[in-house]
Design a protein around this motif. Structure first.
Motif, PDB file in Angstrom:
ATOM      1  N   GLY A 206       0.054  -1.033  -0.540  1.00  0.00           N
ATOM      2  CA  GLY A 206      -0.318  -0.180   0.132  1.00  0.00           C
ATOM      3  C   GLY A 206       0.621   1.533  -0.228  1.00  0.00           C
ATOM      4  N   TYR A 207       1.691   1.086   0.165  1.00  0.00           N
ATOM      5  CA  TYR A 207       2.710   2.580   0.081  1.00  0.00           C
ATOM      6  C   TYR A 207       3.009   3.543  -1.358  1.00  0.00           C
ATOM      7  CZ  TYR A 207       7.164   4.966   0.284  1.00  0.00           C
ATOM      8  OH  TYR A 207       7.500   6.645   0.156  1.00  0.00           O
ATOM      9  N   LYS A 208       3.217   5.133  -0.971  1.00  0.00           N
ATOM     10  CA  LYS A 208       2.790   5.123  -2.031  1.00  0.00           C
ATOM     11  C   LYS A 208       3.206   6.893  -1.994  1.00  0.00           C
ATOM     12  CE  LYS A 208      -0.610   7.812  -4.707  1.00  0.00           C
ATOM     13  NZ  LYS A 208      -2.102   8.322  -5.229  1.00  0.00           N
ATOM     14  N   GLY A 209       4.318   6.801  -3.088  1.00  0.00           N
ATOM     15  CA  GLY A 209       5.901   7.417  -2.850  1.00  0.00           C
ATOM     16  C   GLY A 209       6.245   8.055  -3.539  1.00  0.00           C
ATOM     17  N   GLU A 210       7.479   8.529  -4.412  1.00  0.00           N
ATOM     18  CA  GLU A 210       8.001   9.135  -5.081  1.00  0.00           C
ATOM     19  C   GLU A 210       9.876   8.519  -4.663  1.00  0.00           C
ATOM     20  OE1 GLU A 210       6.781  12.962  -5.963  1.00  0.00           O
ATOM     21  OE2 GLU A 210       8.326  13.804  -4.898  1.00  0.00           O
ATOM     22  N   PHE A 252      15.065  14.257 -11.364  1.00  0.00           N
ATOM     23  CA  PHE A 252      14.257  12.945 -11.602  1.00  0.00           C
ATOM     24  C   PHE A 252      13.196  12.998 -10.058  1.00  0.00           C
ATOM     25  CE2 PHE A 252      11.712  10.174 -14.245  1.00  0.00           C
ATOM     26  CZ  PHE A 252      10.994  11.145 -15.602  1.00  0.00           C
ATOM     27  N   SER A 253      12.136  12.518 -10.782  1.00  0.00           N
ATOM     28  CA  SER A 253      11.147  11.552 -10.030  1.00  0.00           C
ATOM     29  C   SER A 253      11.004  10.537 -10.280  1.00  0.00           C
ATOM     30  CB  SER A 253       9.952  12.779  -9.015  1.00  0.00           C
ATOM     31  OG  SER A 253      10.542  13.956  -8.663  1.00  0.00           O
ATOM     32  N   HIS A 254      10.837   9.826  -9.582  1.00  0.00           N
ATOM     33  CA  HIS A 254       9.939   8.652 -10.135  1.00  0.00           C
ATOM     34  C   HIS A 254       8.669   7.939  -8.668  1.00  0.00           C
ATOM     35  CE1 HIS A 254      13.001   7.180 -12.528  1.00  0.00           C
ATOM     36  NE2 HIS A 254      14.080   8.197 -11.722  1.00  0.00           N
ATOM     37  N   ASN A 255       7.533   8.424 -10.133  1.00  0.00           N
ATOM     38  CA  ASN A 255       6.284   8.023  -8.506  1.00  0.00           C
ATOM     39  C   ASN A 255       5.847   6.538  -8.638  1.00  0.00           C
ATOM     40  OD1 ASN A 255       5.654  11.443  -7.742  1.00  0.00           O
ATOM     41  ND2 ASN A 255       5.415  10.443  -9.879  1.00  0.00           N
ATOM     42  N   ILE A 256       5.511   6.003  -7.215  1.00  0.00           N
ATOM     43  CA  ILE A 256       5.843   4.626  -7.314  1.00  0.00           C
ATOM     44  C   ILE A 256       4.694   3.798  -6.061  1.00  0.00           C
ATOM     45  CG2 ILE A 256       8.138   3.888  -8.151  1.00  0.00           C
ATOM     46  CD1 ILE A 256       9.249   3.715  -4.659  1.00  0.00           C
ATOM     47  N   ARG A 268      20.869   1.233  -7.858  1.00  0.00           N
ATOM     48  CA  ARG A 268      21.831   1.523  -7.905  1.00  0.00           C
ATOM     49  C   ARG A 268      22.326   3.061  -8.809  1.00  0.00           C
ATOM     50  NH1 ARG A 268      26.880  -1.669 -11.710  1.00  0.00           N
ATOM     51  NH2 ARG A 268      27.399   0.564 -13.236  1.00  0.00           N
ATOM     52  N   THR A 269      23.323   3.759  -8.146  1.00  0.00           N
ATOM     53  CA  THR A 269      23.558   5.259  -8.747  1.00  0.00           C
ATOM     54  C   THR A 269      24.645   5.714  -8.247  1.00  0.00           C
ATOM     55  OG1 THR A 269      22.136   6.806  -8.196  1.00  0.00           O
ATOM     56  CG2 THR A 269      22.553   5.786  -6.536  1.00  0.00           C
ATOM     57  N   ASP A 270      24.878   6.955  -8.647  1.00  0.00           N
ATOM     58  CA  ASP A 270      26.299   7.826  -8.301  1.00  0.00           C
ATOM     59  C   ASP A 270      26.027   9.066  -7.821  1.00  0.00           C
ATOM     60  OD1 ASP A 270      25.271   9.091 -10.541  1.00  0.00           O
ATOM     61  OD2 ASP A 270      27.395   8.727 -11.695  1.00  0.00           O
ATOM     62  N   GLY A 271      24.275   9.060  -7.240  1.00  0.00           N
ATOM     63  CA  GLY A 271      23.864  10.272  -7.038  1.00  0.00           C
ATOM     64  C   GLY A 271      23.165  10.447  -5.616  1.00  0.00           C
ATOM     65  N   LYS A 272      22.677  10.850  -5.746  1.00  0.00           N
ATOM     66  CA  LYS A 272      21.814  10.553  -4.304  1.00  0.00           C
ATOM     67  C   LYS A 272      20.353  10.511  -4.040  1.00  0.00           C
ATOM     68  CE  LYS A 272      24.656  12.856  -1.244  1.00  0.00           C
ATOM     69  NZ  LYS A 272      25.112  11.768  -0.166  1.00  0.00           N
ATOM     70  N   TYR A 273      19.671   9.947  -3.583  1.00  0.00           N
ATOM     71  CA  TYR A 273      17.928   9.317  -3.848  1.00  0.00           C
ATOM     72  C   TYR A 273      17.502  10.212  -2.233  1.00  0.00           C
ATOM     73  CZ  TYR A 273      18.251   4.913  -2.420  1.00  0.00           C
ATOM     74  OH  TYR A 273      18.852   3.748  -1.852  1.00  0.00           O
ATOM     75  N   GLN A 274      15.981  10.371  -2.454  1.00  0.00           N
ATOM     76  CA  GLN A 274      15.250  10.436  -1.572  1.00  0.00           C
ATOM     77  C   GLN A 274      14.458  10.048  -1.404  1.00  0.00           C
ATOM     78  OE1 GLN A 274      16.086  12.880   1.341  1.00  0.00           O
ATOM     79  NE2 GLN A 274      14.364  11.750   2.616  1.00  0.00           N
ATOM     80  N   LEU A 275      13.571   9.149  -0.812  1.00  0.00           N
ATOM     81  CA  LEU A 275      12.181   8.182  -0.740  1.00  0.00           C
ATOM     82  C   LEU A 275      11.513   8.990  -0.103  1.00  0.00           C
ATOM     83  CD1 LEU A 275      11.156   5.445  -2.275  1.00  0.00           C
ATOM     84  CD2 LEU A 275      11.971   4.385  -0.275  1.00  0.00           C
ATOM     85  N   ASN A 276      10.310   8.978  -0.638  1.00  0.00           N
ATOM     86  CA  ASN A 276       9.422  10.072  -0.287  1.00  0.00           C
ATOM     87  C   ASN A 276       8.064   9.621  -0.139  1.00  0.00           C
ATOM     88  OD1 ASN A 276      11.155  12.671   0.797  1.00  0.00           O
ATOM     89  ND2 ASN A 276      10.906  12.363  -1.488  1.00  0.00           N
ATOM     90  N   THR A 277       7.298   9.865   0.936  1.00  0.00           N
ATOM     91  CA  THR A 277       6.139   9.005   0.719  1.00  0.00           C
ATOM     92  C   THR A 277       5.089  10.104   1.077  1.00  0.00           C
ATOM     93  OG1 THR A 277       6.224   7.609   3.059  1.00  0.00           O
ATOM     94  CG2 THR A 277       4.209   8.515   2.861  1.00  0.00           C
ATOM     95  N   GLN A 278       4.203  10.004  -0.026  1.00  0.00           N
ATOM     96  CA  GLN A 278       3.032  10.879  -0.366  1.00  0.00           C
ATOM     97  C   GLN A 278       1.947  10.983   0.310  1.00  0.00           C
ATOM     98  OE1 GLN A 278       2.242   9.902  -4.427  1.00  0.00           O
ATOM     99  NE2 GLN A 278       4.499  11.055  -5.187  1.00  0.00           N
ATOM    100  N   PRO A 279       0.871  11.675   0.636  1.00  0.00           N
ATOM    101  CA  PRO A 279       0.106  11.341   1.990  1.00  0.00           C
ATOM    102  C   PRO A 279      -1.482  11.079   0.623  1.00  0.00           C
ATOM    103  CG  PRO A 279       0.139  14.046   0.627  1.00  0.00           C
ATOM    104  CD  PRO A 279       1.370  13.101   0.426  1.00  0.00           C
TER     105      PRO A 279
END
Length: 279
Positions: A206-210, A252-256, A268-279
């Motif tokens: 049920g998780y929804k975020g980006e 870029f933002s990936h919505n999942i 796999r990445t050479d940078g930063k990513y942030q996993l953010n929950t959407q309300p």
């Protein structure tokens, strides 16, 4: 031969449209491939169906370039002792896999298990599930199989990490994930900006975020579960099950959105990513 103005106009318009299409493609920052869209071949085409199945997700395993691929093994598959010219990393998506020295005791690794195979080290690979699929990546190529008598010491040491031995961190431990029951574990490399590294993220049902990314290279592989995926560059939401892939460059933002069983994603990445929950 003289062409009428109409023919010339059509030709110019067609050329302009083709140029527009190429430009639009060139401007895309992302790509997404569902497992149903994957084109399968053989890891060793000369052996035909006696060879494990293989499919590139990005790159080209026959060339000197970073590549990510899926490999399928039949139940009971067991390779002869052999070496590879380059180091690879593997993650089990489906089934049970064993990868170790020829004389090592069998340890069947289930979904989510991780291993590294150093260049030049003699080993065997075996599969025990009814269906067996792994994700395999290399940082350079080509990916070659060579006889074990050509073994050499690259200085690297192998890793065989059973899924039950992962150390999962939650949002109170790391700042770049949030949301109840979201977890992550580091597998290899570095999380410093500009340096490659690999992590796995486990998200609940049920998780929804980006996933907000700022990286020259970002690649995500669905290892387990199912996702509904969308971004600014997709027309509609896309169902991604185990073995599917999405990636991007730059900001870029990936919505999942996770289905009822949640999902595990290798990143796999050479940078930063942030996993953010959407309300």
């Amino acid at each position: 031969m003289n062409l009428s103005p109409l023919v010339i106009s059509i030709a110019i318009l067609g050329s302009f449209s083709a140029t527009q299409a190429i430009a639009k493609t060139a401007q895309l920052q992302s790509e997404v491939i569902s497992s149903s869209e994957i084109q399968w071949g053989y890891l060793n085409p000369l052996r035909g169906d006696k060879s494990p199945g293989a499919a590139n997700l990005w790159g080209d395993r026959t060339k000197n370039m970073p590549t990510g691929m899926l490999v399928k093994f039949n139940k009971g598959f067991s390779s002869p002792p052999h070496i590879h010219n380059i180091t690879y990393r593997g993650i089990v998506i489906k089934g049970q896999m064993h990868n170790d020295d020829p004389d090592a005791a069998i340890m069947w690794m289930p979904t989510g298990s991780f291993w590294t195979q150093p260049a030049g080290e003699n080993h065997i690979t075996s599969a025990n599930g009814e269906a067996n699929t792994i994700f395999l990546e290399i940082d350079s190529g080509p990916y070659l199989v060579k006889p074990s008598d050509q073994h050499f010491d690259s200085g690297e040491k192998p890793i065989n990490l059973h899924e039950s031995n992962h150390v999962w961190l939650n949002p109170t431990d790391v700042s770049f994930i949030n949301g109840n029951d979201v977890k992550m574990t580091a597998l290899w490399g570095s999380n410093a900006d500009g340096q490659l590294g690999g992590t796995m993220v486990k998200i609940p049902a049920g998780y929804k975020g980006e996933i907000d990314v700022d990286a020259e290279e970002f690649r995500g592989i669905v290892i387990a579960g199912n996702l509904l995926y969308q971004s600014a560059e997709t027309d509609n939401a896309k169902a991604l099950n185990a073995g599917s892939y999405f990636g991007s460059t730059g900001q870029f933002s990936h919505n999942i959105e996770a289905a009822e069983n949640g999902a595990t994603i290798y990143i796999r990445t050479d940078g930063k990513y942030q996993l953010n929950t959407q309300p």
